[in-house]
Design an enzyme around this catalytic site. Structure first.
Site, PDB file in Angstrom:
ATOM      1  CB  CYS A   1       5.348  -6.559 -22.095  1.00  0.00           C
ATOM      2  SG  CYS A   1       5.178  -8.342 -21.912  1.00  0.00           S
TER       3      CYS A   1
ATOM      4  CG  HIS B   1      -1.831  -1.074   1.318  1.00  0.00           C
ATOM      5  ND1 HIS B   1      -2.486  -1.513   0.201  1.00  0.00           N
ATOM      6  CD2 HIS B   1      -2.253  -1.828   2.337  1.00  0.00           C
ATOM      7  CE1 HIS B   1      -3.281  -2.501   0.563  1.00  0.00           C
ATOM      8  NE2 HIS B   1      -3.154  -2.719   1.842  1.00  0.00           N
TER       9      HIS B   1
HETATM   10  C1  PEP Z   1       6.753 -10.863 -17.337  1.00  0.00           C
HETATM   11  O1  PEP Z   1       6.826 -11.996 -16.849  1.00  0.00           O
HETATM   12  O2  PEP Z   1       7.745 -10.172 -17.641  1.00  0.00           O
HETATM   13  C2  PEP Z   1       5.435 -10.237 -17.583  1.00  0.00           C
HETATM   14  C3  PEP Z   1       5.325  -9.104 -18.236  1.00  0.00           C
HETATM   15  O3  PEP Z   1       4.356 -10.858 -17.095  1.00  0.00           O
HETATM   16  P1  PEP Z   1       3.942 -10.919 -15.547  1.00  0.00           P
HETATM   17  O4  PEP Z   1       4.820  -9.939 -14.795  1.00  0.00           O
HETATM   18  O5  PEP Z   1       2.504 -10.542 -15.526  1.00  0.00           O
HETATM   19  O6  PEP Z   1       4.217 -12.329 -15.200  1.00  0.00           O
END
Ligand code: PEP
Ligand code: MG
Length: 552
Positions: free
Chosen positions: A483, A180
């Protein structure tokens, strides 16, 4: 005294004097009957709701309302009712309540991640309940002068009702990036560091510097240190504010900058910071706190809203990544010896195929609905935790059979990276999930703070895994992005571009910094940095080398 480091969760550099906030938990013996406890539990829920009403920051308000809901959870009163009665007054009700709460605590701790951090909510409710039964008011964090607050942990109520005029920064010895304190500090825009072990040793009124970007606390900082960190922070901000629009390098090479999102609020943030699209829409949020599957209609409604909000832009929507750090109660009920290596992500097709099929139907239906409304969109659908070409093929065929065009996979297992030349033949695009890829390449749990120096994308072994996948994608002419959190680190983002990825997707809050930094470096610098890091022996060496080629 040495300096301290933790996880920087809200950037900014400040210096100031310390105010310690250490709550006393010593109430002595407390006695109560069942009805007294249940009445006070109701009062705790009421208090939380009343406090929530006065709080402007939405994220903080929601946290308090969620706590009130936990306090009213019938399972909690049931656990208490099993242990107490109205006939006999319990002379040590504190131990009895600790026992009643412990079952919930253990269950949350066992699933880990997001859920483990919700243990703080339970502890907060228990603390408020005992305080009430002991006839004491819960201590408040009272600031009357500008101060940096040091605490073991702050409750959402403390953080949310901070007097911003005087709160310079927060340094917390416990907690992780999804605690939080982190969420609220970012919302309030004050520097914050969590998981800063040892920081409670700093005494009242000592002058310290807090660098919320680097996660560093410096005791009695020299003028040079203050000037160096402040000027670095200002140039970060200046760069970030100076440029808008699509990403590019100094020599004009375009870099697609996308945002990660898990809710419509995040999508709005992504639009605000000028993201060129959504590079990862995490669909788990709709499933996480539920006891049963959301209906197709509910799913269609959310996905169609996201597609409509991002009209004309690219959206990569990821199918359910349930399991391991994102357990979904009605899917991952079975105890697994190694959940991170278990049936998670796309592997759920083995145990819960209908849920994945229904989700794909919902995505396809949402696409049709949005198209029928005359909205232009560019939807790409992606599966998490793909390891083999066969899994990629199975996923793509399901996607195509629903009339959706772009099927892709996350590359987040060593198998998918090493075998990317075969895996990517089956799909249209890939996105490197560097959070999991780092965890699996290094065989170190992404949730274990003791291993955080090892679970890093800066490690050359992880960078080599990325390089292998990027080269395979290039050969096949398939787009590949990143990502994971690594895309949010400016220097690492430049290294990833040098390794051959063509888009970066990150938390919306990181986008301006990354965009600003990339505009300062050339493709040649990125290439040199990428080549250099692959030949280093440690994460520190790789980071130092990248900084030497790219600047700070
Ligand atoms: C990752 O594993 O880098 C990803 C983007 O997915 P998550 O963090 O949701 O596992
Ligand atoms: Mg992942």
């Amino acid at each position: 005294m040495n300096d301290f480091s933790g996880t920087g969760v809200s950037p900014g550099v400040v210096i100031g004097k310390v105010q310690r906030f250490i709550q006393s938990k010593n109430f002595g013996a407390v006695s109560a009957s069942l009805s007294q406890v249940l009445d006070q539990l109701e009062n705790v829920a009421n208090d939380l709701e009343i406090r929530a009403k006065d709080i402007e920051l939405e994220s903080a308000r929601e946290i308090l309302l969620a706590q009130a809901l936990i306090a009213r959870d019938p399972a909690l009163s049931e656990a208490i009712s099993l242990r107490l009665s109205d006939e006999v007054i319990d002379p040590d009700v504190r131990s009895t309540l600790e026992d009643a709460f412990s079952g919930f605590r253990d269950a949350l701790m066992a699933v880990g991640g997001y859920f483990a951090e919700r243990v703080a909510d339970l502890d907060e409710i228990a603390h408020r309940l005992i305080s009430k039964l002991a006839g004491r008011e819960v201590e408040q964090l009272n600031l009357t002068k500008p101060r940096i607050i040091i605490a073991e942990d702050l409750t959402p109520a403390d953080t949310a009702s901070l007097n911003l005029e005087f709160a310079l920064a927060l340094v917390i010895s416990k907690g992780g990036p999804t605690s939080h304190t982190a969420i609220v500090a970012r919302g309030l825009g004050i520097p914050a560091i969590v998981g800063c072990a040892g920081v409670l040793d700093i005494q009242e009124d000592v002058e310290i510097l807090v660098d919320g970007r680097d996660g560093v606390v410096v005791i009695n900082p020299s003028n040079e240190e203050v000037a160096r960190r402040q000027s670095r922070e200002s140039s970060f901000r200046a760069r970030a504010e100076a440029i808008r629009g699509p990403g590019f390098l100094r020599d004009g090479t375009p870099v697609t900058l996308l945002a990660n999102a898990g809710s419509l609020d995040d999508v709005e943030m992504a639009i605000k910071v000028g993201a060129e699209g959504i590079g990862l829409f995490r669909t788990e949020l709709l499933f996480l706190d539920r006891h049963s599957e959301p209906s197709i209609e509910e799913q269609v409604h959310l996905y169609a809203s996201v597609f409509t909000s991002m009209a004309g832009k690219k959206i990569i929507i990821r199918t359910l990544d349930a399991g391991s750090d994102k357990p979904v109660p009605f899917i991952n009920a079975e105890v697994e010896a190694n959940p991170a290596l278990g049936v998670r992500g796309w592997r759920l097709v083995r145990t819960n195929e209908v849920i994945l099929n229904r989700q794909l139907d919902a995505i396809a239906n949402a696409a049709v609905q949005v198209k029928n409304n005359g909205v232009q969109f560019d939807i790409w659908v992606m599966a998490p935790m793909i390891s083999t070409p066969a899994e990629a093929k199975e996923f793509a065929s399901k996607v195509y059979s629903l009339g959706l065009k772009n099927a892709g996979v996350m590359i987040e297992t060593p198998a998918a990276s090493l075998h990317a030349d075969k895996v990517l033949k089956e799909v249209d695009f890939a996105s490197l999930g560097t959070n999991d890829l780092s965890q699996y390449v290094m065989a170190s749990d992404r949730l274990d703070a003791r291993l955080s120096d090892m679970t890093t994308t800066w490690h050359p072994a992880v960078l080599r895994a990325i390089s292998i996948a990027a080269k395979s994608a290039k050969k096949l002419g398939k787009p590949i992005g990143v990502c994971g959190e690594s895309a949010a680190n400016p220097q690492l983002a430049a290294v990833l571009i040098g390794l051959g990825v063509d888009s970066l997707s990150m938390a919306p809050s990181a986008l301006a910094d990354v965009r600003g930094f990339l505009a300062q470096v050339t493709s040649e610098q990125c290439l040199k940095a990428a080549k250099g890091v692959l030949d280093t022996s440690s994460a520190e060496e790789a980071r130092d080398l990248a900084i030497s080629k790219l600047g700070n």
